[in-house]
Design an enzyme around this catalytic site. Structure first.
Site, PDB file in Angstrom:
ATOM      1  CG  HIS A  72      -6.849  -7.910 -29.321  1.00 34.66           C
ATOM      2  ND1 HIS A  72      -7.863  -8.785 -29.010  1.00 34.66           N
ATOM      3  CD2 HIS A  72      -7.176  -7.375 -30.529  1.00 34.66           C
ATOM      4  CE1 HIS A  72      -8.756  -8.792 -29.983  1.00 34.66           C
ATOM      5  NE2 HIS A  72      -8.359  -7.934 -30.915  1.00 34.66           N
ATOM      6  N   GLY A  91      -2.889  -1.621 -19.431  1.00 30.91           N
ATOM      7  CA  GLY A  91      -2.833  -0.974 -20.735  1.00 30.91           C
ATOM      8  C   GLY A  91      -1.794  -1.614 -21.638  1.00 30.91           C
ATOM      9  CB  SER A  95      -0.451  -7.937 -19.542  1.00 29.26           C
ATOM     10  OG  SER A  95      -1.605  -7.512 -20.249  1.00 29.26           O
ATOM     11  CG  ASP A 218      -9.983  -2.637 -47.796  1.00 28.13           C
ATOM     12  OD1 ASP A 218      -9.162  -3.586 -47.890  1.00 28.13           O
ATOM     13  OD2 ASP A 218      -9.615  -1.457 -47.703  1.00 28.13           O
ATOM     14  CB  THR A 220      -6.861  -2.201 -51.455  1.00 21.46           C
ATOM     15  OG1 THR A 220      -7.633  -1.292 -50.625  1.00 21.46           O
ATOM     16  CG2 THR A 220      -7.308  -2.068 -52.898  1.00 21.46           C
TER      17      THR A 220
END
EC number: 1.11.1.-
Length: 360
Positions: A72, A91, A95, A218, A220
């Site tokens: 994110h 990127g 931030s 899932d 596991t």
């Protein structure tokens, strides 16, 4: 404007000493060694977060959230916006932590505020940048999970950023086409999207259905295996909560959550064969995930001006079990979507039908 901004960043790298140090095999705390002196601080951060964030080195809920945060923070990056003379984000620059009052309000970033506030004190205590802290915590956390790759960690991100624009983080309700377009803008092709989605093997949902936080993707969720890829292809028959929410589809197992975007990528003709291939090739899955994460973690950064401190990241325990169908399922329950390669014949775990407990 943006040329000036880039030159300013380069100048800051120079003046703050963020140029990589020379190779010197430094001795760090507790007699440990690192390839560079500047990496030694990360051993201290490692000890601190393993004990006080990851419960003594567990593959826990904070690991899942730390890995989510790496994405994110980094994916808030749009060269397309920059070509239009708009700021497209920095990127993997931290931030989302530096400007958490802004970025955590974006719909796609819902729920990131908790892990941000858990990680922030460690960055301040050890004097490391927010961007470095986010990527380091993600890499360390992944190393706590059985079967995971040992991720690269490049240090040297500045503690300077601007808020990333909204609407750059893909959401589970988005179509495959829109996710491919958004990720393509950030430099990832469809194959690399599949590689990054392997992160969901140790992930869970908290916010799509807030009535059932910690519902894993899932069976596991503390093991980095291909059960996620297999179980995403099983026919959906149940819902873990009360009804289907936006971005959710029916799941194959009680207590498991299925994201709409995961199910679509598993079945899309552009990505289905790669998705299926990981079910019987764990080594390929982890190597491709490591490569995609190295690219993600340095989005918007000058790699040549960073320091490789990967030797600080612990070595994960190996996976010892091959992928098998959950108990109660057969190959007839698989919705095979790769037209060119037959689906592998898998055995099933013994016992009553698998039910998945919540994480955390």
């Amino acid at each position: 404007m943006f040329t000036t901004f880039i030159l300013l960043l380069f100048s800051l790298f120079i003046t703050t000493g963020a140029i990589p140090t020379t190779l010197n095999s430094a001795t760090c705390s507790k007699g440990r060694t690192a390839s560079r002196t500047s990496c030694c601080v990360w051993y201290d951060v490692l000890d601190d977060i393993q004990e006080n964030l990851f419960d003594g080195g567990q593959c826990n809920e904070e690991v899942h959230e730390s890995l989510r945060l790496t994405f994110h923070d980094a994916i808030g990056y749009s060269p397309k916006m920059m070509r239009r003379l708009k700021f497209g984000g920095g990127g993997a620059d931290g931030s989302i932590m530096a400007h958490s009052d802004i970025e955590t309000r974006y719909a796609a970033n819902e729920g990131t505020d908790d892990i941000i506030e858990l990680q922030r004190p460690f960055a301040l205590k050890h004097g490391v940048s927010y961007g470095d802290m986010i990527q380091f915590a993600g890499a360390v956390g992944v190393s706590n999970c059985i079967g995971a790759p040992r991720l690269e960690f490049m240090a040297g991100r500045l503690n300077f950023s601007l808020p990333s624009p909204d609407l750059l983080v893909p959401e589970p309700s988005d179509s495959v086409d829109s996710i491919i377009a958004r990720m393509g803008d950030a430099g990832f092709n469809p194959a690399e999207i599949v590689d990054l989605l392997a992160s969901h093997t140790i992930a869970a949902q908290d916010n799509i259905d807030p009535s059932i936080p910690g519902t894993p993707f899932d069976s596991t969720p503390s093991v980095f295996d291909a059960n996620f890829h297999l179980e995403t292809l099983l026919k959906g028959t149940v819902t873990p909560g009360n009804g289907i929410r936006k971005g959710e589809l029916m799941s194959p197992l009680r207590g498991e959550f299925r994201l709409q975007s995961d199910a679509l990528f598993a079945r899309d003709p552009r990505t289905a064969c790669q998705w299926q291939s990981y079910i019987t090739n764990h080594d390929l899955m982890v190597s491709r995930f490591r490569a995609a994460m190295s690219k993600l973690a340095t989005l918007g950064q000058f790699r040549l001006l960073m320091t490789d401190c990967s030797d600080v990241i612990p070595v994960p325990k190996p996976l010892l079990k091959a992928t098998t169908l959950p108990a109660g399922k057969t190959n007839a329950d698989i919705e095979a979507s790769c037209k060119s390669t037959p689906f592998p014949i898998l055995s099933a775990d013994p016992g009553p039908s698998t039910a998945v407990p919540r994480v955390g």
